[in-house]
Design a protein around this motif. Sequence first.
Motif, PDB file in Angstrom:
ATOM      1  N   ILE A  57       0.841  -1.203   0.000  1.00 52.76           N
ATOM      2  CA  ILE A  57       0.000   0.000   0.000  1.00 52.76           C
ATOM      3  C   ILE A  57       0.873   1.248   0.000  1.00 52.76           C
ATOM      4  N   MET A  58       1.888   1.271   0.841  1.00 50.34           N
ATOM      5  CA  MET A  58       2.763   2.443   0.910  1.00 50.34           C
ATOM      6  C   MET A  58       3.517   2.653  -0.388  1.00 50.34           C
ATOM      7  N   ARG A  59       3.957   1.566  -1.009  1.00 47.00           N
ATOM      8  CA  ARG A  59       4.647   1.692  -2.305  1.00 47.00           C
ATOM      9  C   ARG A  59       3.721   2.310  -3.350  1.00 47.00           C
ATOM     10  N   ARG A  60       2.470   1.891  -3.387  1.00 43.31           N
ATOM     11  CA  ARG A  60       1.520   2.425  -4.380  1.00 43.31           C
ATOM     12  C   ARG A  60       1.217   3.890  -4.127  1.00 43.31           C
ATOM     13  N   ILE A  61       1.053   4.265  -2.862  1.00 44.35           N
ATOM     14  CA  ILE A  61       0.780   5.666  -2.530  1.00 44.35           C
ATOM     15  C   ILE A  61       1.961   6.543  -2.929  1.00 44.35           C
ATOM     16  N   ALA A  62       3.162   6.116  -2.559  1.00 43.41           N
ATOM     17  CA  ALA A  62       4.354   6.897  -2.878  1.00 43.41           C
ATOM     18  C   ALA A  62       4.555   7.002  -4.387  1.00 43.41           C
ATOM     19  N   ASP A  63       4.318   5.903  -5.097  1.00 39.23           N
ATOM     20  CA  ASP A  63       4.470   5.908  -6.550  1.00 39.23           C
ATOM     21  C   ASP A  63       3.468   6.871  -7.190  1.00 39.23           C
ATOM     22  N   ALA A  64       2.223   6.850  -6.731  1.00 40.94           N
ATOM     23  CA  ALA A  64       1.199   7.733  -7.291  1.00 40.94           C
ATOM     24  C   ALA A  64       1.518   9.202  -7.023  1.00 40.94           C
ATOM     25  N   ALA A  65       2.164   9.468  -5.885  1.00 41.43           N
ATOM     26  CA  ALA A  65       2.514  10.845  -5.532  1.00 41.43           C
ATOM     27  C   ALA A  65       3.858  11.268  -6.119  1.00 41.43           C
ATOM     28  N   GLY A  66       4.566  10.322  -6.732  1.00 42.35           N
ATOM     29  CA  GLY A  66       5.842  10.648  -7.348  1.00 42.35           C
ATOM     30  C   GLY A  66       7.018  10.638  -6.393  1.00 42.35           C
ATOM     31  N   TYR A  67       6.903   9.885  -5.324  1.00 43.21           N
ATOM     32  CA  TYR A  67       7.978   9.802  -4.335  1.00 43.21           C
ATOM     33  C   TYR A  67       8.601   8.412  -4.315  1.00 43.21           C
ATOM     34  N   GLU A  68       9.810   8.359  -3.827  1.00 45.83           N
ATOM     35  CA  GLU A  68      10.471   7.088  -3.564  1.00 45.83           C
ATOM     36  C   GLU A  68      10.285   6.807  -2.082  1.00 45.83           C
ATOM     37  N   VAL A  69      10.121   5.546  -1.726  1.00 46.50           N
ATOM     38  CA  VAL A  69       9.977   5.194  -0.313  1.00 46.50           C
ATOM     39  C   VAL A  69      11.072   4.203   0.066  1.00 46.50           C
ATOM     40  N   LEU A  70      11.701   4.462   1.191  1.00 44.76           N
ATOM     41  CA  LEU A  70      12.736   3.577   1.719  1.00 44.76           C
ATOM     42  C   LEU A  70      12.205   2.941   2.993  1.00 44.76           C
ATOM     43  N   PHE A  71      12.281   1.632   3.080  1.00 42.88           N
ATOM     44  CA  PHE A  71      11.771   0.903   4.237  1.00 42.88           C
ATOM     45  C   PHE A  71      12.914   0.513   5.160  1.00 42.88           C
ATOM     46  N   GLN A  72      12.712   0.713   6.446  1.00 42.60           N
ATOM     47  CA  GLN A  72      13.719   0.392   7.448  1.00 42.60           C
ATOM     48  C   GLN A  72      13.082  -0.536   8.486  1.00 42.60           C
ATOM     49  N   PRO A  73      13.590  -1.766   8.612  1.00 46.77           N
ATOM     50  CA  PRO A  73      13.018  -2.658   9.622  1.00 46.77           C
ATOM     51  C   PRO A  73      13.334  -2.155  11.029  1.00 46.77           C
ATOM     52  N   THR A  74      12.405  -2.338  11.930  1.00 48.25           N
ATOM     53  CA  THR A  74      12.592  -1.926  13.315  1.00 48.25           C
ATOM     54  C   THR A  74      11.888  -2.917  14.224  1.00 48.25           C
ATOM     55  N   GLN A  75      12.141  -2.805  15.492  1.00 46.35           N
ATOM     56  CA  GLN A  75      11.461  -3.673  16.456  1.00 46.35           C
ATOM     57  C   GLN A  75      10.586  -2.806  17.340  1.00 46.35           C
ATOM     58  N   ASN A  76       9.384  -3.250  17.570  1.00 48.09           N
ATOM     59  CA  ASN A  76       8.450  -2.534  18.422  1.00 48.09           C
ATOM     60  C   ASN A  76       8.950  -2.606  19.864  1.00 48.09           C
TER      61      ASN A  76
END
Length: 86
Positions: free
Chosen positions: A52-71
């Motif tokens: 979902i985040m990839r599609r939103i960012a793509d539609a808005a013309g942005y690149e998204v970088l994902f960083q794994p984290t621990q809650n």
Amino acid sequence: MIRQILLVILFVTGPAAATVAMAEPIRMTYEEFHPYSFTDSAGEPQGVSIDIMRRIADAAGYEVLFQPTQNPASACWRSCAAVQRM
């Protein structure tokens, strides 16, 4: 006349398009919470939330970088469970 209008639109929106193209990538953290977000065997982020985040960012013309984290709450829950077992 139409050509002149298109040139005006291009002139006015040109700087805005350049700003989006030069914008910094969006950074998003995720935790292992299958099937919503997880790291696949190749080390790439996958899951419903990631898609979902990839599609939103793509539609808005942005690149998204994902960083794994621990809650941080995960560690708390584990320690609470250990205390209850005593």
